[in-house]
Design a protein around this motif. Structure first.
Motif, PDB file in Angstrom:
ATOM      1  N   TRP A 150     -10.238  -2.237   5.022  1.00 58.94           N
ATOM      2  CA  TRP A 150     -10.261  -1.414   3.800  1.00 58.94           C
ATOM      3  C   TRP A 150      -9.539  -2.121   2.670  1.00 58.94           C
ATOM      4  N   LEU A 151      -8.388  -2.672   2.978  1.00 57.77           N
ATOM      5  CA  LEU A 151      -7.579  -3.341   1.968  1.00 57.77           C
ATOM      6  C   LEU A 151      -8.288  -4.582   1.431  1.00 57.77           C
ATOM      7  N   ARG A 188      -7.523  -0.565   8.542  1.00 57.10           N
ATOM      8  CA  ARG A 188      -6.733  -0.615   7.307  1.00 57.10           C
ATOM      9  C   ARG A 188      -6.841  -2.001   6.665  1.00 57.10           C
ATOM     10  N   ALA A 245      -3.439   4.446  -1.899  1.00 55.47           N
ATOM     11  CA  ALA A 245      -4.473   4.851  -0.944  1.00 55.47           C
ATOM     12  C   ALA A 245      -4.278   6.318  -0.584  1.00 55.47           C
ATOM     13  N   ARG A 305       1.061   5.562  -0.418  1.00 58.59           N
ATOM     14  CA  ARG A 305       0.306   6.813  -0.373  1.00 58.59           C
ATOM     15  C   ARG A 305       0.177   7.362  -1.793  1.00 58.59           C
ATOM     16  N   TYR A 309      -6.516   6.722   4.603  1.00 60.69           N
ATOM     17  CA  TYR A 309      -6.175   5.331   4.924  1.00 60.69           C
ATOM     18  C   TYR A 309      -5.114   5.262   6.008  1.00 60.69           C
ATOM     19  N   ARG A 326     -11.103  -3.290  -0.854  1.00 59.62           N
ATOM     20  CA  ARG A 326     -10.598  -2.611  -2.051  1.00 59.62           C
ATOM     21  C   ARG A 326     -10.012  -3.610  -3.049  1.00 59.62           C
ATOM     22  N   VAL A 379       0.857  -1.186   0.000  1.00 52.43           N
ATOM     23  CA  VAL A 379       0.000   0.000   0.000  1.00 52.43           C
ATOM     24  C   VAL A 379       0.892   1.234   0.000  1.00 52.43           C
TER      25      VAL A 379
END
Length: 267
Positions: free
Chosen positions: A214-215, A211, A199, A136, A203, A218, A134
């Motif tokens: 979310w991952l 997290r 993300a 930014r 996030y 997603r 992940v």
């Protein structure tokens, strides 16, 4: 069944909460796994309750992925490989379900043959040996992706080392259960097939559980919409990640047998 595993190692952070919820002193492994599967209301792609069953329940001639899709049962042997597989089901159930759906759809279309095809190959690699990186969604996150995809290891792991620190622009979640099994006895050349996910800032202020959720959502959504091939991955020598191994000095990263230059395309 389970040898001594150092659960404090950074590569087990993704599945550590799932491991901690299992009471293996009280229950058999499959019973402990199924208690958690029921608590999480795990489902297979067809909506059937998902649970773990002995390997002997898989009929001869029936593909593993096909069986999960038809019954909700995950054939599980008494070994580390399948134990880590179960922990990933308990950690990233939506991704696992979507991978099973991709596999089962390809089997229904083409049957089980010697050649899996790019979609099944991609799903198998993802399931067995992947890491989720992940980054930014920023200039610094894009720069780190470019360094990794270009095999510019010194930039990624030395010049941009601080990006992997807590609160930085990058974090790695292991997903592949064969990869986790190899890391029980780690060696420098272990390399993950890595999927990059960008993300936003929101996030990176979530707690670990949020997290992870979310991952899971997603990546499962991306797989459902975009499918998967082997071209979706970039290699990542995981013990090169900052803080994942002792002795990460210049000589460590100068080992070209592990930190290889990117191959030039053939003409």
């Amino acid at each position: 069944m389970l040898p001594s595993i150092d659960w404090t190692r950074p590569w087990y952070a993704s599945v550590l909460p799932a491991r901690g919820r299992l009471n293996l002193q009280r229950d058999t492994v499959i019973a402990a796994l199924n208690l958690q599967a029921r608590a999480l209301d795990l489902r297979n792609p067809g909506g059937l309750p998902l649970g773990f069953v002995p390997q002997g329940d898989l009929p001869e001639g029936v593909a593993y992925e096909e069986f999960i899709g038809a019954t909700g049962g995950v054939p599980t042997r008494d070994n580390l490989h399948d134990f880590f597989n179960a922990l990933v089901w308990l950690t990233f159930p939506l991704i696992k379900r979507q991978l099973n759906a991709l596999q089962a759809a390809q089997i229904a279309l083409s049957g089980v043959g010697k050649s899996r095809g790019p979609a099944r190959d991609g799903a198998t690699i993802f399931d067995e040996n992947s890491a989720l990186l992940v980054l930014r969604d920023s200039d610094s996150g894009r720069a780190l992706e470019a360094a990794l995809r270009g095999h510019d290891w010194r930039s990624a792991f030395i010049a941009l080392r601080d990006k992997f620190a807590d609160g930085g622009d990058a974090e790695v979640w292991l997903f592949g259960h064969a990869l986790m099994e190899k890391l029980v006895a780690p060696y420098k050349a272990i390399t993950a097939h890595t999927r990059v996910i960008f993300a936003g800032d929101a996030y990176f202020v979530l707690d670990a559980a949020a997290r992870r959720a979310w991952l899971d959502q997603r990546v499962a959504q991306d797989l459902a919409q975009q499918g998967l091939t082997t071209a979706d991955f970039t290699p990542l020598p995981v013990l090169g990640l900052p803080g994942w191994c002792d002795g990460q000095d210049d000589d460590f990263y100068n080992d070209t047998a592990v930190f290889r230059a990117k191959r030039k395309p053939s003409i």
